[in-house]
Design a protein around this motif. Structure first.
Motif, PDB file in Angstrom:
ATOM      1  N   GLN A  83      -7.088   6.509  12.259  1.00 37.83           N
ATOM      2  CA  GLN A  83      -6.265   6.744  11.066  1.00 37.83           C
ATOM      3  C   GLN A  83      -5.868   8.211  10.970  1.00 37.83           C
ATOM      4  OE1 GLN A  83      -9.291   4.777   8.455  1.00 37.83           O
ATOM      5  NE2 GLN A  83      -7.504   3.951   7.421  1.00 37.83           N
ATOM      6  N   ILE A  84      -6.812   9.102  11.257  1.00 34.58           N
ATOM      7  CA  ILE A  84      -6.532  10.535  11.176  1.00 34.58           C
ATOM      8  C   ILE A  84      -5.471  10.942  12.183  1.00 34.58           C
ATOM      9  CG2 ILE A  84      -7.526  12.819  11.604  1.00 34.58           C
ATOM     10  CD1 ILE A  84     -10.056  11.901  10.305  1.00 34.58           C
ATOM     11  N   PHE A  85      -5.563  10.429  13.408  1.00 36.51           N
ATOM     12  CA  PHE A  85      -4.591  10.783  14.438  1.00 36.51           C
ATOM     13  C   PHE A  85      -3.208  10.231  14.104  1.00 36.51           C
ATOM     14  CE2 PHE A  85      -8.366  10.907  17.507  1.00 36.51           C
ATOM     15  CZ  PHE A  85      -8.546  12.258  17.279  1.00 36.51           C
ATOM     16  N   SER A  86      -3.166   9.040  13.513  1.00 33.19           N
ATOM     17  CA  SER A  86      -1.872   8.441  13.167  1.00 33.19           C
ATOM     18  C   SER A  86      -1.160   9.240  12.090  1.00 33.19           C
ATOM     19  CB  SER A  86      -2.057   6.987  12.707  1.00 33.19           C
ATOM     20  OG  SER A  86      -2.774   6.926  11.485  1.00 33.19           O
ATOM     21  N   PHE A 181       3.994   8.402   1.155  1.00 30.54           N
ATOM     22  CA  PHE A 181       3.584   9.091  -0.070  1.00 30.54           C
ATOM     23  C   PHE A 181       2.382   9.984   0.189  1.00 30.54           C
ATOM     24  CE2 PHE A 181       1.528   9.648  -4.174  1.00 30.54           C
ATOM     25  CZ  PHE A 181       2.608   9.986  -4.970  1.00 30.54           C
ATOM     26  N   GLY A 182       1.465   9.523   1.042  1.00 30.95           N
ATOM     27  CA  GLY A 182       0.317  10.359   1.388  1.00 30.95           C
ATOM     28  C   GLY A 182       0.747  11.651   2.060  1.00 30.95           C
ATOM     29  N   LEU A 183       1.737  11.563   2.955  1.00 32.15           N
ATOM     30  CA  LEU A 183       2.285  12.752   3.608  1.00 32.15           C
ATOM     31  C   LEU A 183       2.962  13.664   2.594  1.00 32.15           C
ATOM     32  CD1 LEU A 183       3.855  11.337   6.902  1.00 32.15           C
ATOM     33  CD2 LEU A 183       2.161  13.160   6.759  1.00 32.15           C
ATOM     34  N   TRP A 184       3.713  13.069   1.698  1.00 37.74           N
ATOM     35  CA  TRP A 184       4.482  13.847   0.722  1.00 37.74           C
ATOM     36  C   TRP A 184       3.554  14.596  -0.228  1.00 37.74           C
ATOM     37  CZ3 TRP A 184       7.529  11.962  -4.072  1.00 37.74           C
ATOM     38  CH2 TRP A 184       8.486  12.924  -4.438  1.00 37.74           C
ATOM     39  N   SER A 185       2.623  13.884  -0.822  1.00 39.83           N
ATOM     40  CA  SER A 185       1.717  14.534  -1.774  1.00 39.83           C
ATOM     41  C   SER A 185       0.766  15.490  -1.060  1.00 39.83           C
ATOM     42  CB  SER A 185       0.922  13.488  -2.564  1.00 39.83           C
ATOM     43  OG  SER A 185       0.229  12.617  -1.690  1.00 39.83           O
ATOM     44  N   GLY A 186       0.332  15.138   0.139  1.00 38.54           N
ATOM     45  CA  GLY A 186      -0.588  15.990   0.870  1.00 38.54           C
ATOM     46  C   GLY A 186       0.020  17.301   1.325  1.00 38.54           C
ATOM     47  N   THR A 187       1.344  17.325   1.520  1.00 34.88           N
ATOM     48  CA  THR A 187       2.012  18.552   1.961  1.00 34.88           C
ATOM     49  C   THR A 187       2.728  19.301   0.838  1.00 34.88           C
ATOM     50  OG1 THR A 187       3.964  17.227   2.596  1.00 34.88           O
ATOM     51  CG2 THR A 187       2.394  17.779   4.335  1.00 34.88           C
ATOM     52  N   VAL A 195      -3.854  16.956  -5.428  1.00 38.47           N
ATOM     53  CA  VAL A 195      -3.419  16.030  -4.378  1.00 38.47           C
ATOM     54  C   VAL A 195      -4.157  14.705  -4.531  1.00 38.47           C
ATOM     55  CG1 VAL A 195      -3.458  15.570  -1.897  1.00 38.47           C
ATOM     56  CG2 VAL A 195      -2.785  17.819  -2.722  1.00 38.47           C
ATOM     57  N   VAL A 196      -5.463  14.792  -4.717  1.00 34.36           N
ATOM     58  CA  VAL A 196      -6.283  13.593  -4.889  1.00 34.36           C
ATOM     59  C   VAL A 196      -5.820  12.789  -6.102  1.00 34.36           C
ATOM     60  CG1 VAL A 196      -8.600  12.788  -5.506  1.00 34.36           C
ATOM     61  CG2 VAL A 196      -8.312  14.521  -3.718  1.00 34.36           C
ATOM     62  N   ALA A 201      -3.304   7.857  -7.588  1.00 34.08           N
ATOM     63  CA  ALA A 201      -2.562   7.175  -8.656  1.00 34.08           C
ATOM     64  C   ALA A 201      -1.508   6.246  -8.063  1.00 34.08           C
ATOM     65  CB  ALA A 201      -1.897   8.207  -9.569  1.00 34.08           C
ATOM     66  N   PHE A 202      -1.082   6.546  -6.842  1.00 29.89           N
ATOM     67  CA  PHE A 202      -0.089   5.692  -6.155  1.00 29.89           C
ATOM     68  C   PHE A 202      -0.779   4.493  -5.509  1.00 29.89           C
ATOM     69  CE2 PHE A 202       2.694   4.508  -2.609  1.00 29.89           C
ATOM     70  CZ  PHE A 202       3.928   4.453  -3.240  1.00 29.89           C
ATOM     71  N   SER A 203      -1.807   4.749  -4.705  1.00 28.69           N
ATOM     72  CA  SER A 203      -2.608   3.678  -4.096  1.00 28.69           C
ATOM     73  C   SER A 203      -3.812   4.294  -3.405  1.00 28.69           C
ATOM     74  CB  SER A 203      -1.789   2.870  -3.076  1.00 28.69           C
ATOM     75  OG  SER A 203      -1.555   3.635  -1.901  1.00 28.69           O
ATOM     76  N   ASP A 204      -4.830   3.478  -3.155  1.00 29.11           N
ATOM     77  CA  ASP A 204      -6.017   3.982  -2.465  1.00 29.11           C
ATOM     78  C   ASP A 204      -5.677   4.422  -1.049  1.00 29.11           C
ATOM     79  OD1 ASP A 204      -7.521   3.516  -4.686  1.00 29.11           O
ATOM     80  OD2 ASP A 204      -8.575   1.762  -3.915  1.00 29.11           O
ATOM     81  N   ALA A 205      -4.823   3.648  -0.369  1.00 28.47           N
ATOM     82  CA  ALA A 205      -4.438   3.993   1.001  1.00 28.47           C
ATOM     83  C   ALA A 205      -3.692   5.324   1.031  1.00 28.47           C
ATOM     84  CB  ALA A 205      -3.572   2.889   1.601  1.00 28.47           C
ATOM     85  N   ALA A 206      -2.767   5.512   0.089  1.00 24.82           N
ATOM     86  CA  ALA A 206      -2.032   6.771   0.013  1.00 24.82           C
ATOM     87  C   ALA A 206      -2.987   7.929  -0.258  1.00 24.82           C
ATOM     88  CB  ALA A 206      -0.973   6.705  -1.087  1.00 24.82           C
ATOM     89  N   GLY A 207      -4.005   7.677  -1.083  1.00 20.39           N
ATOM     90  CA  GLY A 207      -4.993   8.705  -1.376  1.00 20.39           C
ATOM     91  C   GLY A 207      -5.756   9.128  -0.133  1.00 20.39           C
ATOM     92  N   GLN A 208      -6.140   8.164   0.697  1.00 20.56           N
ATOM     93  CA  GLN A 208      -6.863   8.480   1.928  1.00 20.56           C
ATOM     94  C   GLN A 208      -5.983   9.275   2.886  1.00 20.56           C
ATOM     95  OE1 GLN A 208      -8.124   4.552   3.200  1.00 20.56           O
ATOM     96  NE2 GLN A 208     -10.146   4.833   2.313  1.00 20.56           N
ATOM     97  N   TYR A 209      -4.724   8.854   3.034  1.00 23.12           N
ATOM     98  CA  TYR A 209      -3.800   9.581   3.902  1.00 23.12           C
ATOM     99  C   TYR A 209      -3.588  11.013   3.387  1.00 23.12           C
ATOM    100  CZ  TYR A 209      -2.499   5.147   6.142  1.00 23.12           C
ATOM    101  OH  TYR A 209      -2.509   3.966   6.835  1.00 23.12           O
ATOM    102  N   ALA A 210      -3.424  11.144   2.075  1.00 22.10           N
ATOM    103  CA  ALA A 210      -3.157  12.458   1.489  1.00 22.10           C
ATOM    104  C   ALA A 210      -4.325  13.410   1.707  1.00 22.10           C
ATOM    105  CB  ALA A 210      -2.869  12.317  -0.008  1.00 22.10           C
TER     106      ALA A 210
END
Length: 341
Positions: A83-86, A181-187, A195-196, A201-210
């Motif tokens: 997941q991290i590499f993706s 969204f994870g990319l957008w909020s994380g950057t 960021v968290v 607030a968008f989704s758990d998956a987006a939170g992990q990516y962010a």
């Protein structure tokens, strides 16, 4: 033992805020406002009533700093290196553009607005990297004034409060994917806690990516501090050249600026990637880490006096808002060009 007792009132108050925020989140249809946002705002409301009470200060400080990092470390048990590499292959590209926009745009805008280069640089660092942590790391090596530090942190924090509320709404409006969204909020969002709050607030998956993106972004604090140390030395040497004196260059303590908790986060990811951790157990740990995060956001709110933040000055606020907005737009456009939106 006595030190531990000092922490208890602040930790319990933060926990109470987290539990209240979780209940409030359930009331809002569609979970448009996350528990983290509620905890942050509730803390800011309560701040004027407890700011002079030393019984809470130690525990609140501990929760906002230590427990936040611990919650991120625990989150690693819910992720794998695949997941991290993706996420990483996309985030590095986006980060290159957002960091360049923050520092180049901040420098030019600071010139136009007549702000001192140190203040402008602190705001750009807070916007481009990780909010107050980046400002605190860079300030000593450029010998920034206390007022500049306060202005820089205030400028980025106010924008973060706004983005924590608006980002999930905008993400749903643009029908963004969890990864996008994870990319957008994380950057684009500044502080790790913000960021968290925005991403989950968008989704758990987006939170992990962010979180993955944000931690990668945080690592840039090391080379940036070294660059600013060099720039400051050059500026000072030019000032003192005519006077025939030599300016002693400030030494950079890498131990004090390197975010070591990221290494523990990666260790947890490594443990999860072995396949030895049952999914049910990692799910429980992830839920617990989210509760700790909400506690941390509540503690940050409890530390924040909103009226004092708004007194930091008009120009730094405008500078911080415009640079943050530039980073948000650049991050969105780069992802659009990459086909992630």
């Amino acid at each position: 033992m006595k030190n531990m007792q000092k922490l208890v009132p602040g930790i319990l108050l933060s926990l109470l805020l987290a539990l209240t925020a979780n209940q409030l989140q359930k009331i809002i249809p569609g979970h448009l406002i996350s528990a983290g946002v509620f905890a942050l705002l509730l803390g800011m409301v309560i701040n004027p009533f407890i700011s002079g009470n030393r019984n809470f200060s130690s525990g609140i400080q501990f929760t906002s700093k230590k427990i936040l990092k611990f919650s991120i470390i625990l989150m690693g048990l819910g992720l794998s290196f695949s997941q991290i590499f993706s996420v990483g292959k996309f985030s590095l590209v986006v980060m290159t553009f957002t960091l360049a926009s923050a520092f180049l745009g901040g420098y030019l805008l600071g010139k136009v607005m007549g702000l001192p280069w140190k203040l402008s640089s602190l705001i750009s660092a807070g916007t481009g990297i990780c909010g107050g942590s980046a400002i605190a790391a860079i300030a000593p090596v450029i010998e920034a004034e206390d007022a500049h530090i306060a202005y820089g942190i205030s400028a980025t924090f106010l924008f973060d409060i706004l983005m924590v509320i608006l980002f999930p709404i905008m993400g749903r409006f643009f029908q963004m994917s969890d990864l996008g969204f994870g990319l957008w909020s994380g950057t684009a969002v500044n502080d790790t806690s913000s960021v968290v709050a925005a991403a989950y607030a968008f989704s758990d998956a987006a939170g992990q990516y962010a979180v993955i993106v944000k931690l990668t972004r945080t690592l840039s604090i090391v080379p940036v501090v070294l660059i600013f140390s060099y720039i400051h030395a050059r500026v000072e040497s030019r000032k003192t050249a005519g006077a025939g004196t030599v300016h002693a260059r400030n030494k950079v303590d890498l131990k004090s600026i390197f975010p070591f908790f990221i290494l523990f986060f990666l260790l947890m990811v490594g443990v999860k990637s072995t396949g030895l951790v049952p999914d049910a157990f990692s799910a429980q740990i992830t839920s617990f880490s989210k509760l700790l995060m909400v506690m941390s956001l509540g503690a940050i709110g409890l530390k924040t006096n909103f009226s004092e933040v708004t007194k930091s000055g008009f120009k730094p606020m405008v500078h911080g808002f415009l640079i943050s907005l530039l980073v948000v737009v650049v991050s969105f456009l780069v992802q659009l060009m990459m086909g992630q939106i």
